[in-house]
Design a protein around this motif. Structure first.
Motif, PDB file in Angstrom:
ATOM      1  N   ASP A 249       0.865  -1.182   0.000  1.00 27.07           N
ATOM      2  CA  ASP A 249       0.000   0.000   0.000  1.00 27.07           C
ATOM      3  C   ASP A 249       0.900   1.231   0.000  1.00 27.07           C
ATOM      4  O   ASP A 249       2.090   1.132  -0.337  1.00 27.07           O
ATOM      5  N   PHE A 273      -2.036  -7.460   0.853  1.00 32.36           N
ATOM      6  CA  PHE A 273      -2.921  -6.854   1.835  1.00 32.36           C
ATOM      7  C   PHE A 273      -2.361  -5.486   2.231  1.00 32.36           C
ATOM      8  O   PHE A 273      -1.219  -5.145   1.891  1.00 32.36           O
ATOM      9  N   SER A 274      -3.161  -4.703   2.938  1.00 31.86           N
ATOM     10  CA  SER A 274      -2.764  -3.361   3.355  1.00 31.86           C
ATOM     11  C   SER A 274      -2.760  -3.249   4.875  1.00 31.86           C
ATOM     12  O   SER A 274      -3.830  -3.322   5.500  1.00 31.86           O
ATOM     13  N   GLU A 277      -5.195  -0.340   5.713  1.00 34.32           N
ATOM     14  CA  GLU A 277      -6.639  -0.432   5.505  1.00 34.32           C
ATOM     15  C   GLU A 277      -7.276  -1.689   6.094  1.00 34.32           C
ATOM     16  O   GLU A 277      -8.424  -1.662   6.534  1.00 34.32           O
ATOM     17  N   ASP A 278      -6.549  -2.810   6.080  1.00 28.86           N
ATOM     18  CA  ASP A 278      -7.162  -4.089   6.441  1.00 28.86           C
ATOM     19  C   ASP A 278      -7.121  -4.328   7.945  1.00 28.86           C
ATOM     20  O   ASP A 278      -6.242  -3.836   8.655  1.00 28.86           O
ATOM     21  N   ALA A 279      -8.074  -5.132   8.419  1.00 31.13           N
ATOM     22  CA  ALA A 279      -8.170  -5.447   9.841  1.00 31.13           C
ATOM     23  C   ALA A 279      -7.459  -6.752  10.200  1.00 31.13           C
ATOM     24  O   ALA A 279      -7.401  -7.116  11.377  1.00 31.13           O
ATOM     25  N   LEU A 281      -4.737 -10.271   8.511  1.00 25.12           N
ATOM     26  CA  LEU A 281      -3.912 -10.853   7.456  1.00 25.12           C
ATOM     27  C   LEU A 281      -4.730 -11.810   6.596  1.00 25.12           C
ATOM     28  O   LEU A 281      -5.677 -12.437   7.086  1.00 25.12           O
ATOM     29  N   PRO A 282      -4.360 -11.968   5.337  1.00 23.22           N
ATOM     30  CA  PRO A 282      -4.930 -13.070   4.559  1.00 23.22           C
ATOM     31  C   PRO A 282      -4.478 -14.397   5.163  1.00 23.22           C
ATOM     32  O   PRO A 282      -3.484 -14.452   5.897  1.00 23.22           O
ATOM     33  N   ASN A 304      -4.185   0.855  14.008  1.00 25.09           N
ATOM     34  CA  ASN A 304      -4.851  -0.338  13.480  1.00 25.09           C
ATOM     35  C   ASN A 304      -4.609  -1.524  14.413  1.00 25.09           C
ATOM     36  O   ASN A 304      -3.841  -2.444  14.125  1.00 25.09           O
ATOM     37  N   MET A 307      -4.889  -5.203  13.138  1.00 24.37           N
ATOM     38  CA  MET A 307      -3.738  -5.665  12.365  1.00 24.37           C
ATOM     39  C   MET A 307      -2.583  -6.032  13.285  1.00 24.37           C
ATOM     40  O   MET A 307      -1.886  -7.041  13.067  1.00 24.37           O
TER      41      MET A 307
END
Length: 446
Positions: A249, A273-274, A277-279, A281-282, A304, A307
Protein backbone atom coordinates in the motif's frame (compact mmCIF):
# COMPACT_ATOMS: atom_id res chain seq x y z
CA UNK A 1 20.66 -29.42 -20.02
CA UNK A 2 20.46 -27.51 -23.26
CA UNK A 3 19.63 -23.82 -23.11
CA UNK A 4 17.30 -21.89 -25.37
CA UNK A 5 18.82 -18.95 -27.26
CA UNK A 6 16.94 -15.65 -27.12
CA UNK A 7 17.43 -13.12 -29.91
CA UNK A 8 15.81 -9.77 -30.44
CA UNK A 9 16.33 -6.43 -32.13
CA UNK A 10 14.94 -3.05 -31.07
CA UNK A 11 15.73 0.63 -30.97
CA UNK A 12 17.50 1.13 -27.65
CA UNK A 13 19.44 3.62 -25.56
CA UNK A 14 20.66 4.18 -22.02
CA UNK A 15 19.37 7.57 -20.79
CA UNK A 16 22.04 9.00 -18.52
CA UNK A 17 23.52 12.28 -17.26
CA UNK A 18 26.73 13.82 -15.88
CA UNK A 19 25.24 13.54 -12.39
CA UNK A 20 22.07 13.33 -10.34
CA UNK A 21 19.50 16.10 -10.64
CA UNK A 22 19.92 16.68 -14.38
CA UNK A 23 16.37 15.50 -15.21
CA UNK A 24 17.02 12.07 -16.72
CA UNK A 25 14.14 10.37 -14.89
CA UNK A 26 11.49 12.67 -16.32
CA UNK A 27 13.15 12.74 -19.75
CA UNK A 28 13.09 8.93 -19.80
CA UNK A 29 9.43 8.90 -18.76
CA UNK A 30 8.49 11.55 -21.33
CA UNK A 31 10.31 9.66 -24.10
CA UNK A 32 8.54 6.45 -23.12
CA UNK A 33 5.15 8.19 -23.19
CA UNK A 34 5.96 10.00 -26.46
CA UNK A 35 6.68 6.77 -28.32
CA UNK A 36 3.89 4.85 -26.58
CA UNK A 37 1.43 7.54 -27.72
CA UNK A 38 2.81 7.08 -31.24
CA UNK A 39 1.69 3.45 -31.12
CA UNK A 40 5.07 1.88 -30.37
CA UNK A 41 5.67 -0.88 -27.83
CA UNK A 42 8.01 0.54 -25.19
CA UNK A 43 9.95 -1.19 -22.42
CA UNK A 44 11.84 0.71 -19.74
CA UNK A 45 14.46 -0.65 -17.34
CA UNK A 46 16.26 0.95 -14.41
CA UNK A 47 19.96 0.63 -13.64
CA UNK A 48 20.65 -0.20 -10.02
CA UNK A 49 18.60 -0.50 -6.85
CA UNK A 50 15.66 1.87 -7.11
CA UNK A 51 11.98 1.44 -6.29
CA UNK A 52 10.54 4.90 -6.99
CA UNK A 53 11.69 5.78 -10.52
CA UNK A 54 10.32 2.47 -11.90
CA UNK A 55 6.86 3.32 -10.57
CA UNK A 56 6.76 6.44 -12.77
CA UNK A 57 8.32 4.60 -15.72
CA UNK A 58 5.64 1.90 -15.54
CA UNK A 59 2.90 4.52 -15.78
CA UNK A 60 4.75 6.20 -18.66
CA UNK A 61 5.41 3.05 -20.69
CA UNK A 62 2.41 0.94 -19.72
CA UNK A 63 4.70 -2.06 -19.17
CA UNK A 64 6.51 -3.64 -16.18
CA UNK A 65 9.88 -2.17 -15.23
CA UNK A 66 12.73 -4.32 -13.95
CA UNK A 67 16.10 -3.46 -12.42
CA UNK A 68 19.34 -4.13 -14.30
CA UNK A 69 22.63 -4.10 -12.41
CA UNK A 70 25.64 -6.23 -13.36
CA UNK A 71 26.45 -6.92 -9.69
CA UNK A 72 23.06 -7.05 -7.96
CA UNK A 73 21.03 -8.80 -10.66
CA UNK A 74 24.03 -10.34 -12.44
CA UNK A 75 25.32 -9.92 -15.97
CA UNK A 76 23.43 -12.94 -17.32
CA UNK A 77 20.11 -11.59 -16.06
CA UNK A 78 20.85 -8.14 -17.54
CA UNK A 79 21.42 -9.69 -20.97
CA UNK A 80 18.39 -11.98 -20.66
CA UNK A 81 15.90 -9.28 -19.67
CA UNK A 82 17.05 -6.96 -22.46
CA UNK A 83 17.03 -9.70 -25.12
CA UNK A 84 13.60 -10.88 -23.98
CA UNK A 85 12.27 -7.31 -24.19
CA UNK A 86 13.79 -6.86 -27.67
CA UNK A 87 11.68 -9.76 -28.95
CA UNK A 88 8.47 -7.79 -28.38
CA UNK A 89 9.34 -4.10 -28.02
CA UNK A 90 9.95 -1.43 -30.64
CA UNK A 91 11.90 0.72 -28.19
CA UNK A 92 13.95 -0.09 -25.09
CA UNK A 93 15.01 2.68 -22.72
CA UNK A 94 17.28 2.07 -19.74
CA UNK A 95 17.30 4.82 -17.14
CA UNK A 96 20.76 5.18 -15.63
CA UNK A 97 21.57 6.01 -12.02
CA UNK A 98 23.59 8.94 -10.65
CA UNK A 99 26.21 10.13 -13.16
CA UNK A 100 27.18 8.06 -16.19
CA UNK A 101 30.46 6.79 -14.70
CA UNK A 102 29.46 6.90 -11.01
CA UNK A 103 29.47 3.71 -8.98
CA UNK A 104 30.94 0.28 -9.57
CA UNK A 105 29.39 -1.08 -11.70
CA UNK A 106 28.27 2.20 -13.26
CA UNK A 107 25.56 2.95 -15.79
CA UNK A 108 28.33 3.05 -18.38
CA UNK A 109 29.34 -0.49 -17.43
CA UNK A 110 25.80 -1.69 -18.10
CA UNK A 111 25.69 0.07 -21.48
CA UNK A 112 29.00 -1.50 -22.50
CA UNK A 113 27.90 -4.94 -21.28
CA UNK A 114 24.66 -4.81 -23.28
CA UNK A 115 26.02 -2.95 -26.29
CA UNK A 116 23.65 -0.01 -25.82
CA UNK A 117 24.47 3.54 -26.93
CA UNK A 118 24.36 6.10 -24.12
CA UNK A 119 22.24 9.23 -24.53
CA UNK A 120 23.24 11.82 -21.91
CA UNK A 121 20.78 14.41 -20.61
CA UNK A 122 22.75 17.54 -19.66
CA UNK A 123 21.19 20.35 -17.65
CA UNK A 124 22.01 23.45 -19.69
CA UNK A 125 20.88 25.95 -17.08
CA UNK A 126 23.54 28.67 -16.80
CA UNK A 127 25.71 27.08 -19.52
CA UNK A 128 26.71 28.14 -23.03
CA UNK A 129 29.71 26.81 -25.02
CA UNK A 130 30.87 24.81 -21.99
CA UNK A 131 27.95 22.49 -22.79
CA UNK A 132 29.93 21.11 -25.73
CA UNK A 133 32.96 20.50 -23.51
CA UNK A 134 30.86 18.51 -21.02
CA UNK A 135 29.38 16.45 -23.86
CA UNK A 136 32.82 15.81 -25.34
CA UNK A 137 34.19 14.74 -21.97
CA UNK A 138 31.43 12.17 -21.51
CA UNK A 139 31.82 10.86 -25.06
CA UNK A 140 35.60 10.47 -24.89
CA UNK A 141 35.99 9.14 -21.35
CA UNK A 142 35.65 5.42 -22.19
CA UNK A 143 36.72 4.01 -25.58
CA UNK A 144 34.13 1.20 -25.57
CA UNK A 145 31.13 3.37 -24.77
CA UNK A 146 29.13 4.70 -27.73
CA UNK A 147 27.81 8.28 -27.41
CA UNK A 148 26.74 9.99 -30.63
CA UNK A 149 24.10 12.44 -29.39
CA UNK A 150 23.17 14.36 -26.26
CA UNK A 151 20.03 16.06 -24.97
CA UNK A 152 20.02 19.58 -23.50
CA UNK A 153 17.58 20.07 -20.63
CA UNK A 154 16.13 23.23 -19.09
CA UNK A 155 17.06 25.41 -22.08
CA UNK A 156 16.15 29.08 -21.69
CA UNK A 157 15.17 30.02 -25.25
CA UNK A 158 15.48 28.96 -28.91
CA UNK A 159 18.59 31.12 -29.13
CA UNK A 160 20.08 29.31 -26.16
CA UNK A 161 19.36 26.02 -27.91
CA UNK A 162 21.14 27.15 -31.09
CA UNK A 163 24.15 28.22 -29.02
CA UNK A 164 24.31 24.77 -27.44
CA UNK A 165 23.99 23.04 -30.81
CA UNK A 166 26.83 25.16 -32.21
CA UNK A 167 29.05 24.14 -29.27
CA UNK A 168 28.94 20.46 -30.21
CA UNK A 169 32.38 19.05 -31.18
CA UNK A 170 32.88 16.98 -34.30
CA UNK A 171 31.27 13.57 -34.07
CA UNK A 172 28.62 14.66 -31.57
CA UNK A 173 25.18 16.12 -32.22
CA UNK A 174 22.49 17.76 -30.13
CA UNK A 175 19.43 15.52 -30.42
CA UNK A 176 17.13 18.13 -28.91
CA UNK A 177 16.91 21.10 -26.57
CA UNK A 178 14.15 20.75 -23.94
CA UNK A 179 12.79 24.08 -22.71
CA UNK A 180 12.03 24.76 -19.07
CA UNK A 181 8.53 23.48 -18.46
CA UNK A 182 6.37 22.59 -15.48
CA UNK A 183 5.44 19.40 -17.33
CA UNK A 184 9.05 18.19 -16.92
CA UNK A 185 9.10 18.67 -13.14
CA UNK A 186 8.15 15.93 -10.69
CA UNK A 187 8.16 16.24 -6.87
CA UNK A 188 10.43 14.24 -4.59
CA UNK A 189 10.97 13.57 -0.91
CA UNK A 190 13.71 12.13 1.30
CA UNK A 191 13.98 8.71 -0.42
CA UNK A 192 13.52 9.94 -4.00
CA UNK A 193 10.54 10.67 -6.24
CA UNK A 194 7.07 10.79 -4.75
CA UNK A 195 5.35 7.45 -5.40
CA UNK A 196 3.51 7.40 -8.71
CA UNK A 197 0.15 6.49 -7.16
CA UNK A 198 0.35 9.64 -5.01
CA UNK A 199 0.82 11.97 -7.98
CA UNK A 200 -2.54 13.33 -9.02
CA UNK A 201 -2.77 13.92 -12.75
CA UNK A 202 0.42 11.99 -13.55
CA UNK A 203 -0.98 10.58 -16.82
CA UNK A 204 -1.93 14.03 -18.08
CA UNK A 205 1.45 15.41 -17.06
CA UNK A 206 3.26 12.64 -18.93
CA UNK A 207 1.24 13.39 -22.05
CA UNK A 208 2.14 17.07 -21.71
CA UNK A 209 5.81 16.21 -21.19
CA UNK A 210 5.73 14.03 -24.30
CA UNK A 211 4.45 17.00 -26.29
CA UNK A 212 7.28 19.15 -24.94
CA UNK A 213 9.78 16.58 -26.20
CA UNK A 214 8.07 16.27 -29.57
CA UNK A 215 8.23 20.03 -30.09
CA UNK A 216 11.93 19.90 -29.16
CA UNK A 217 12.59 17.37 -31.95
CA UNK A 218 13.05 14.37 -29.66
CA UNK A 219 10.58 12.10 -31.44
CA UNK A 220 13.30 10.37 -33.47
CA UNK A 221 14.10 6.79 -32.48
CA UNK A 222 17.62 5.83 -31.32
CA UNK A 223 19.72 3.27 -33.20
CA UNK A 224 18.63 -0.36 -33.47
CA UNK A 225 20.52 -2.83 -31.33
CA UNK A 226 20.71 -6.61 -31.66
CA UNK A 227 20.49 -8.46 -28.35
CA UNK A 228 21.18 -12.16 -27.90
CA UNK A 229 21.65 -14.44 -24.91
CA UNK A 230 20.50 -17.75 -23.42
CA UNK A 231 17.33 -18.27 -21.40
CA UNK A 232 17.95 -18.96 -17.71
CA UNK A 233 16.99 -22.25 -16.12
CA UNK A 234 13.80 -22.08 -14.04
CA UNK A 235 14.33 -21.91 -10.25
CA UNK A 236 13.62 -24.95 -8.06
CA UNK A 237 10.04 -25.23 -6.75
CA UNK A 238 11.09 -24.71 -3.13
CA UNK A 239 7.93 -22.81 -2.14
CA UNK A 240 5.40 -25.18 -3.66
CA UNK A 241 2.09 -24.90 -1.82
CA UNK A 242 3.18 -21.96 0.35
CA UNK A 243 0.97 -18.87 0.63
CA UNK A 244 2.85 -15.65 1.35
CA UNK A 245 1.05 -12.50 2.50
CA UNK A 246 2.74 -9.39 1.06
CA UNK A 247 2.09 -5.92 2.49
CA UNK A 248 1.49 -3.48 -0.36
CA UNK A 249 0.00 0.00 0.00
CA UNK A 250 1.16 3.63 0.32
CA UNK A 251 3.33 2.73 3.34
CA UNK A 252 4.80 -0.51 1.98
CA UNK A 253 5.59 -0.33 -1.73
CA UNK A 254 9.34 -0.94 -2.14
CA UNK A 255 9.07 -4.26 -3.95
CA UNK A 256 11.12 -5.46 -6.90
CA UNK A 257 8.93 -7.10 -9.53
CA UNK A 258 11.64 -9.71 -9.94
CA UNK A 259 11.24 -10.67 -6.27
CA UNK A 260 7.53 -11.34 -6.75
CA UNK A 261 8.23 -13.23 -9.97
CA UNK A 262 10.74 -15.48 -8.22
CA UNK A 263 8.41 -16.33 -5.34
CA UNK A 264 5.72 -17.37 -7.81
CA UNK A 265 8.20 -19.25 -10.00
CA UNK A 266 9.26 -21.23 -6.92
CA UNK A 267 5.63 -22.26 -6.38
CA UNK A 268 4.35 -19.68 -3.87
CA UNK A 269 0.91 -18.12 -4.00
CA UNK A 270 1.00 -14.39 -3.17
CA UNK A 271 -1.76 -12.65 -1.22
CA UNK A 272 -1.50 -8.85 -1.05
CA UNK A 273 -2.92 -6.85 1.84
CA UNK A 274 -2.76 -3.36 3.36
CA UNK A 275 -1.57 -2.78 6.94
CA UNK A 276 -3.17 0.66 6.61
CA UNK A 277 -6.64 -0.43 5.51
CA UNK A 278 -7.16 -4.09 6.44
CA UNK A 279 -8.17 -5.45 9.84
CA UNK A 280 -6.24 -8.69 9.49
CA UNK A 281 -3.91 -10.85 7.46
CA UNK A 282 -4.93 -13.07 4.56
CA UNK A 283 -4.72 -16.78 5.28
CA UNK A 284 -1.00 -17.41 4.85
CA UNK A 285 2.02 -19.50 5.77
CA UNK A 286 4.50 -16.59 5.75
CA UNK A 287 4.48 -12.79 5.82
CA UNK A 288 6.56 -10.18 4.00
CA UNK A 289 6.69 -6.58 5.26
CA UNK A 290 8.73 -4.73 2.60
CA UNK A 291 10.15 -1.22 2.74
CA UNK A 292 8.36 1.99 1.97
CA UNK A 293 7.25 5.08 3.86
CA UNK A 294 5.79 3.80 7.16
CA UNK A 295 7.05 6.95 8.89
CA UNK A 296 4.57 9.02 6.85
CA UNK A 297 1.69 6.78 7.96
CA UNK A 298 2.86 5.88 11.46
CA UNK A 299 -0.25 7.18 13.23
CA UNK A 300 -2.56 5.07 11.06
CA UNK A 301 -0.36 2.00 11.46
CA UNK A 302 -0.31 2.46 15.23
CA UNK A 303 -4.08 2.91 15.34
CA UNK A 304 -4.85 -0.34 13.48
CA UNK A 305 -5.11 -2.55 16.58
CA UNK A 306 -6.70 -5.53 14.77
CA UNK A 307 -3.74 -5.66 12.37
CA UNK A 308 -1.30 -5.56 15.30
CA UNK A 309 -3.10 -8.50 16.89
CA UNK A 310 -3.14 -10.51 13.65
CA UNK A 311 0.59 -10.04 13.09
CA UNK A 312 1.41 -10.97 16.69
CA UNK A 313 -0.70 -14.12 16.38
CA UNK A 314 1.17 -15.00 13.17
CA UNK A 315 4.51 -14.44 14.94
CA UNK A 316 3.55 -16.38 18.07
CA UNK A 317 2.52 -19.29 15.87
CA UNK A 318 6.10 -19.49 14.61
CA UNK A 319 5.20 -18.57 11.02
CA UNK A 320 8.02 -16.85 9.07
CA UNK A 321 8.11 -13.06 8.74
CA UNK A 322 10.52 -11.05 6.61
CA UNK A 323 10.71 -7.35 7.54
CA UNK A 324 12.83 -5.15 5.27
CA UNK A 325 13.78 -1.55 6.14
CA UNK A 326 10.36 0.08 6.58
CA UNK A 327 9.09 -3.34 7.58
CA UNK A 328 11.79 -3.49 10.26
CA UNK A 329 10.76 -0.04 11.52
CA UNK A 330 7.14 -1.11 12.13
CA UNK A 331 8.29 -4.26 13.91
CA UNK A 332 9.91 -2.16 16.65
CA UNK A 333 8.22 -1.19 19.92
CA UNK A 334 8.42 2.48 19.00
CA UNK A 335 8.65 4.51 15.78
CA UNK A 336 9.57 8.20 16.08
CA UNK A 337 8.61 10.15 12.97
CA UNK A 338 10.29 13.19 11.40
CA UNK A 339 8.30 15.52 13.67
CA UNK A 340 9.47 13.77 16.83
CA UNK A 341 6.08 12.15 17.48
CA UNK A 342 6.32 8.66 18.99
CA UNK A 343 4.10 5.83 17.71
CA UNK A 344 3.61 2.23 18.82
CA UNK A 345 3.67 -0.13 15.81
CA UNK A 346 3.74 -3.95 15.88
CA UNK A 347 6.22 -4.38 18.75
CA UNK A 348 7.91 -7.62 17.71
CA UNK A 349 11.42 -6.31 18.43
CA UNK A 350 12.54 -4.27 21.47
CA UNK A 351 13.69 -0.72 20.83
CA UNK A 352 13.02 2.32 18.68
CA UNK A 353 13.25 3.27 15.01
CA UNK A 354 13.92 7.00 14.85
CA UNK A 355 13.86 9.29 11.80
CA UNK A 356 17.08 11.33 11.69
CA UNK A 357 16.31 14.04 9.13
CA UNK A 358 19.33 13.01 7.07
CA UNK A 359 20.67 10.07 5.10
CA UNK A 360 21.77 7.37 7.54
CA UNK A 361 22.87 4.59 5.18
CA UNK A 362 23.45 4.05 1.48
CA UNK A 363 25.25 1.36 -0.49
CA UNK A 364 25.37 -2.09 -2.04
CA UNK A 365 25.52 -5.01 0.39
CA UNK A 366 25.15 -8.78 0.42
CA UNK A 367 24.53 -11.68 2.76
CA UNK A 368 26.79 -14.64 1.97
CA UNK A 369 25.54 -17.98 3.33
CA UNK A 370 25.75 -21.69 2.59
CA UNK A 371 22.40 -21.28 0.85
CA UNK A 372 23.70 -18.61 -1.50
CA UNK A 373 24.72 -14.96 -1.59
CA UNK A 374 21.73 -12.65 -1.34
CA UNK A 375 22.68 -9.35 -2.98
CA UNK A 376 20.98 -6.02 -2.50
CA UNK A 377 21.38 -2.62 -0.93
CA UNK A 378 20.63 -0.30 1.99
CA UNK A 379 19.14 3.19 1.89
CA UNK A 380 17.37 4.83 4.83
CA UNK A 381 16.93 8.02 6.84
CA UNK A 382 16.29 6.42 10.23
CA UNK A 383 18.36 4.74 12.91
CA UNK A 384 17.65 1.80 15.16
CA UNK A 385 18.05 1.90 18.95
CA UNK A 386 17.88 -1.64 20.32
CA UNK A 387 19.55 -3.91 22.84
CA UNK A 388 18.96 -6.89 20.58
CA UNK A 389 22.19 -8.40 19.21
CA UNK A 390 22.13 -9.20 15.48
CA UNK A 391 22.77 -12.80 14.42
CA UNK A 392 24.96 -11.57 11.56
CA UNK A 393 25.76 -8.49 9.52
CA UNK A 394 25.62 -8.12 5.78
CA UNK A 395 28.84 -7.66 3.80
CA UNK A 396 29.42 -4.11 2.65
CA UNK A 397 30.40 -3.78 -1.01
CA UNK A 398 30.38 0.02 -0.97
CA UNK A 399 28.94 2.84 1.07
CA UNK A 400 27.64 2.70 4.63
CA UNK A 401 28.36 0.32 7.50
CA UNK A 402 27.13 -3.25 7.06
CA UNK A 403 23.52 -3.73 8.09
CA UNK A 404 22.53 -5.92 11.04
CA UNK A 405 20.31 -8.94 10.49
CA UNK A 406 18.02 -9.66 13.47
CA UNK A 407 16.17 -12.86 14.32
CA UNK A 408 13.36 -12.84 16.85
CA UNK A 409 11.65 -16.19 16.80
CA UNK A 410 10.31 -16.60 13.27
CA UNK A 411 11.03 -12.96 12.39
CA UNK A 412 13.94 -11.99 10.12
CA UNK A 413 14.40 -8.22 10.13
CA UNK A 414 16.96 -5.81 8.70
CA UNK A 415 17.44 -2.50 6.92
CA UNK A 416 18.97 -4.59 4.13
CA UNK A 417 16.87 -4.89 0.94
CA UNK A 418 17.51 -8.23 -0.79
CA UNK A 419 17.22 -9.06 -4.50
CA UNK A 420 15.66 -12.51 -4.22
CA UNK A 421 16.73 -13.96 -7.62
CA UNK A 422 20.38 -13.67 -6.53
CA UNK A 423 19.82 -16.43 -3.91
CA UNK A 424 16.68 -18.54 -4.50
CA UNK A 425 17.52 -21.21 -1.89
CA UNK A 426 18.16 -18.63 0.84
CA UNK A 427 14.98 -16.76 -0.13
CA UNK A 428 12.99 -20.00 0.19
CA UNK A 429 14.53 -20.62 3.63
CA UNK A 430 13.47 -17.15 4.78
CA UNK A 431 9.84 -17.87 3.88
CA UNK A 432 9.76 -21.46 5.16
CA UNK A 433 12.12 -21.17 8.14
CA UNK A 434 13.77 -24.44 7.12
CA UNK A 435 17.55 -24.29 7.60
CA UNK A 436 17.56 -20.49 7.93
CA UNK A 437 19.16 -20.17 11.38
CA UNK A 438 21.96 -22.56 10.46
CA UNK A 439 22.58 -20.66 7.22
CA UNK A 440 22.72 -17.29 8.98
CA UNK A 441 24.95 -18.55 11.81
CA UNK A 442 27.45 -19.84 9.23
CA UNK A 443 27.27 -16.79 6.98
CA UNK A 444 30.15 -14.43 6.32
CA UNK A 445 29.78 -10.66 6.66
CA UNK A 446 31.57 -7.55 7.84
Amino acid sequence: MTTTPIRGEAHAALITAPGSGQGKSMVTAALARLHRNAGRRVRVFKHGPDYLDPMVQEVASGAPVYQLHPWMTGTAECRWRLAEAAREADLILVEGSMGLFDGDPSSADLAILAGLPALPVIDAWGMAQTFGAVAQGLANFHPRLAIHEVIANRVGSPGHGRLLADSMPEGLALLGAIPRSDAMAIPDRHLGLVQANELEGLDAQLDAAAEVLAEAGLDRLPARVELETEAPEPPPRLLEGRRIAVARDAAFAFIYRANLDLLEAMGAELAFFSPLEDAGLPVCDALWLPGGYPELHAARIAANAPMHAAIRVHHEAGKPILAECGGLMVCMERLVDEHGAEHAPFGLLPGTARMTGKLSALGLQSLDTALGELRGHTYHHSQLETARVPVVRARRLAGSAAEAIYREGSLTASYFHGYFPSAPALTAAIFTGSGLDAALCNSSGD
